[in-house]
Design a protein around this motif. Sequence first.
Motif, PDB file in Angstrom:
ATOM      1  N   GLU B  83       0.825  -1.219   0.000  1.00 26.63           N
ATOM      2  CA  GLU B  83       0.000   0.000   0.000  1.00 26.63           C
ATOM      3  C   GLU B  83       0.858   1.268   0.000  1.00 26.63           C
ATOM      4  O   GLU B  83       0.529   2.254  -0.654  1.00 26.63           O
ATOM      5  CB  GLU B  83      -0.953  -0.008   1.199  1.00 26.63           C
ATOM      6  N   LYS B  84       1.964   1.208   0.751  1.00 24.80           N
ATOM      7  CA  LYS B  84       2.870   2.372   0.779  1.00 24.80           C
ATOM      8  C   LYS B  84       3.446   2.631  -0.611  1.00 24.80           C
ATOM      9  O   LYS B  84       3.580   3.778  -1.042  1.00 24.80           O
ATOM     10  CB  LYS B  84       4.026   2.131   1.757  1.00 24.80           C
ATOM     11  N   GLU B  87       0.760   4.050  -2.973  1.00 26.63           N
ATOM     12  CA  GLU B  87       0.438   5.446  -2.644  1.00 26.63           C
ATOM     13  C   GLU B  87       1.567   6.393  -3.056  1.00 26.63           C
ATOM     14  O   GLU B  87       1.331   7.402  -3.732  1.00 26.63           O
ATOM     15  CB  GLU B  87       0.192   5.544  -1.133  1.00 26.63           C
ATOM     16  N   ASN B  88       2.793   6.042  -2.652  1.00 26.41           N
ATOM     17  CA  ASN B  88       3.915   6.979  -2.835  1.00 26.41           C
ATOM     18  C   ASN B  88       4.529   6.943  -4.227  1.00 26.41           C
ATOM     19  O   ASN B  88       4.867   7.978  -4.779  1.00 26.41           O
ATOM     20  CB  ASN B  88       5.007   6.693  -1.805  1.00 26.41           C
ATOM     21  N   HIS B  91       0.288   6.587  -6.894  1.00 24.92           N
ATOM     22  CA  HIS B  91      -0.836   7.519  -6.725  1.00 24.92           C
ATOM     23  C   HIS B  91      -0.363   8.967  -6.599  1.00 24.92           C
ATOM     24  O   HIS B  91      -0.885   9.853  -7.266  1.00 24.92           O
ATOM     25  CB  HIS B  91      -1.668   7.131  -5.504  1.00 24.92           C
ATOM     26  N   ASN B  92       0.630   9.188  -5.753  1.00 22.25           N
ATOM     27  CA  ASN B  92       1.096  10.564  -5.526  1.00 22.25           C
ATOM     28  C   ASN B  92       1.775  11.170  -6.748  1.00 22.25           C
ATOM     29  O   ASN B  92       2.068  12.362  -6.764  1.00 22.25           O
ATOM     30  CB  ASN B  92       2.058  10.628  -4.329  1.00 22.25           C
ATOM     31  N   LEU B  96      -2.915   6.743 -10.846  1.00 22.34           N
ATOM     32  CA  LEU B  96      -3.946   6.243  -9.933  1.00 22.34           C
ATOM     33  C   LEU B  96      -4.401   4.840 -10.275  1.00 22.34           C
ATOM     34  O   LEU B  96      -5.127   4.217  -9.509  1.00 22.34           O
ATOM     35  CB  LEU B  96      -5.152   7.198  -9.950  1.00 22.34           C
ATOM     36  N   ASP B  99      -2.481  -0.285  -8.228  1.00 20.45           N
ATOM     37  CA  ASP B  99      -2.887  -0.515  -6.846  1.00 20.45           C
ATOM     38  C   ASP B  99      -2.032  -1.575  -6.162  1.00 20.45           C
ATOM     39  O   ASP B  99      -1.257  -2.266  -6.827  1.00 20.45           O
ATOM     40  CB  ASP B  99      -4.355  -0.955  -6.805  1.00 20.45           C
ATOM     41  N   TYR B 306       9.508   5.078   3.264  1.00 19.09           N
ATOM     42  CA  TYR B 306       8.394   5.949   2.878  1.00 19.09           C
ATOM     43  C   TYR B 306       8.021   6.947   3.976  1.00 19.09           C
ATOM     44  O   TYR B 306       7.048   7.671   3.838  1.00 19.09           O
ATOM     45  CB  TYR B 306       7.199   5.091   2.450  1.00 19.09           C
TER      46      TYR B 306
END
Lengths: 414, 414
Positions: B83-84, B87-88, B91-92, B96, B99, B306
């Motif tokens: 997940e980290k 996201e990092n 997504h960031n 997007l 996953d 992260y």
Amino acid sequence: MFKANQNYSILPESYLFSEVAKRIKEYRDSHPDKEIVRMDIGDVSLPLPQVVVEALCNASREMGESATFHGYGPEQGYLFLREKIAENDYHNRGLLHIDADDIFISDGAKSDLGNLGDLFGPDMRIAVAEPGYPVYVDANVLAGRGGRLADGRWSGFTYLECTPENKFIPVIPDHKVDVIYLCYPNNPTGASMTREELKKWIDYAIENKALIIFDSAYEAYVRDENIVRSVYEVDGAEKVAVEIRSFSKTAGFTGVRCGYTVVPRSLDFTFPDGHRASLNKMWNRRQSTKFNGVGYIIQKAAEALYTPEGRKAIKENIDYYMRNAGLLREALLGKGWEVVGGENSPYVWTAPKLHSSTAALTSWELFRRLLDDLQISSTPGSGFGACGEGWIRLTGFNSYEKTLQAIDRLKTLK
Amino acid sequence: MFKANQNYSILPESYLFSEVAKRIKEYRDSHPDKEIVRMDIGDVSLPLPQVVVEALCNASREMGESATFHGYGPEQGYLFLREKIAENDYHNRGLLHIDADDIFISDGAKSDLGNLGDLFGPDMRIAVAEPGYPVYVDANVLAGRGGRLADGRWSGFTYLECTPENKFIPVIPDHKVDVIYLCYPNNPTGASMTREELKKWIDYAIENKALIIFDSAYEAYVRDENIVRSVYEVDGAEKVAVEIRSFSKTAGFTGVRCGYTVVPRSLDFTFPDGHRASLNKMWNRRQSTKFNGVGYIIQKAAEALYTPEGRKAIKENIDYYMRNAGLLREALLGKGWEVVGGENSPYVWTAPKLHSSTAALTSWELFRRLLDDLQISSTPGSGFGACGEGWIRLTGFNSYEKTLQAIDRLKTLK
């Protein structure tokens, strides 16, 4: 146009242990008030010995300082660890012919058992003891050696049946095979092998120039003197056998990931074109090309297992699990069930007799009964191969208290 | 009778980096008074960030207590880390559509680059950028896709030449290929790719249903906004491309062993029989069967990267190496040598012009000259493929002081 490896389409998608975990989760989700005692999985429950924790922290601090930082290590593993293994696991047990250069450090038995197939020529006839660890079969199916699946068996394999009739020691096949997977002390049956029994297999392999993959991940659980701990206890094995070892069950490294594989330099076979093939050099090439070694910190942790404190901690852990396995064994024998294992192995393999059922139950039905009626999880024997049908595997790896709880519940089963 | 995989006999036995290490060792042994400056290997020199050391020690202590012990983890990696990363790293940055379920934690890029070939059908036509990381070629040769070797090239591969003429960005091949290995920022040339350039490859792959293996192990070194860090920056890549990442060069994890591979769930191909193949499911099956995941302690260390302290430490390390690479680049340009890299990559790829030699030197002759005359080790460009002949790779991974020392020595070379 990219086309995928067709063998991935013929292997049933679900992997035994994932399927068991999934069914347990489903039961838990629909019965949140019930407490399940996990007697299924071969995972350890005791924490890492303190001497290992200290080694991990010390090595981590080394990695944080320029002067003692370690970057890429040798793909084969650090010599400091390979020498400790050669000395303690081989030389000190009288096996003087296995040296550090025969030893490759790995991230666990599963990786090496899976990847060793890279070295096999096409059309090698594979013999697997049944029941057996699913990876032997699955990895070879993915590599195209399975043939056709019918009634739970692949046409490409020779199944070496382990049953009560042969005391769970397979008999030599009546046709030639090229690679033989053996695991003793056995997972899942918990059966063990004497040197005399192993000698028959080594003799067969020498005579037929077959390769033996000997999985001795559970060797630390052996109590009896005449039971095999290493394949190299039989003369000539160094010419035909690879040995797979792991610190997972020995020292609680299931979540740490470290083991080793012995590929003796004396292991000579041929390529299909007749040239000589040194399996040691081939494995070295495979690992150098497709693997970058095990982390320094992890290898320092494994090294700590060879200190006096490490040895003591391992012995205590194994005694603990073996007490569980022994109690479980006695309790099941007391119920009049067929039982093997639990003497030189943390596994207990049993064929429950349920008076409440007139028909013999399948392994998955037994799994379901134990889960529904007793909230005990088990591993269905049929998941380890067709002749495991009607059996389940229970383990000594839970805590002493949980094991007693499971035994109490089992006593109520009719 | 066991017969070995014949492909191991046709691959030249020595692996580039082992050969370089061997020759350096020989030089060192015969010149014990000389101090060699290592500018060859892609290993890092800065120690692990303190936030990582703390995470390692904390996780090690967790492993030493019953309540917080972790045994077998998920083969795909722990969700906390996946997940980290999602996201990092995705997504960031506006990506997007990637996953946690698309991400698999690995013990490093080399393992995954080698093992991904397990998923390919037979007779897949492989295209490799040349020069390139030897693993792309060697792993496919071991899997039987090499064909015949002549003049340093395998008949089974399509070589995508990267030369000064095309600014080290290969052109689309004039025949169909099924799998394409691309690495940007590139090892060994240090060249980088814009989104427009990458789009041509994604379009080709979509049109021809080819698979792209995108090695972005060096993405953290990208400085320019228009340079590609992730293959998924181009629309449609999630339907045709796998991305390989590593913490090795980003965070000094070469001796820790952790990376990750993105196999999007939207990556659909077919089996030879025409059925649908989800590469994500296939990779999951491969990893579940032949891998037991990365250790808990190591994944906690990666997670620490992260945190704000982790991000800061990574940036400082990369700035440090990039200063080295930039200085090296300037010094070589100052000598009038052809140079690429060192701007969005820690690698500097150069074709030295030696006034003392009338003939153009081969890469191994250049290697020898730099070692003998300057005690500088380099990596011969020809080791990365035939069109690397005449070039060498130098890196920014040594210390600042050693890099300055190497530059001073290089200045004296005539």
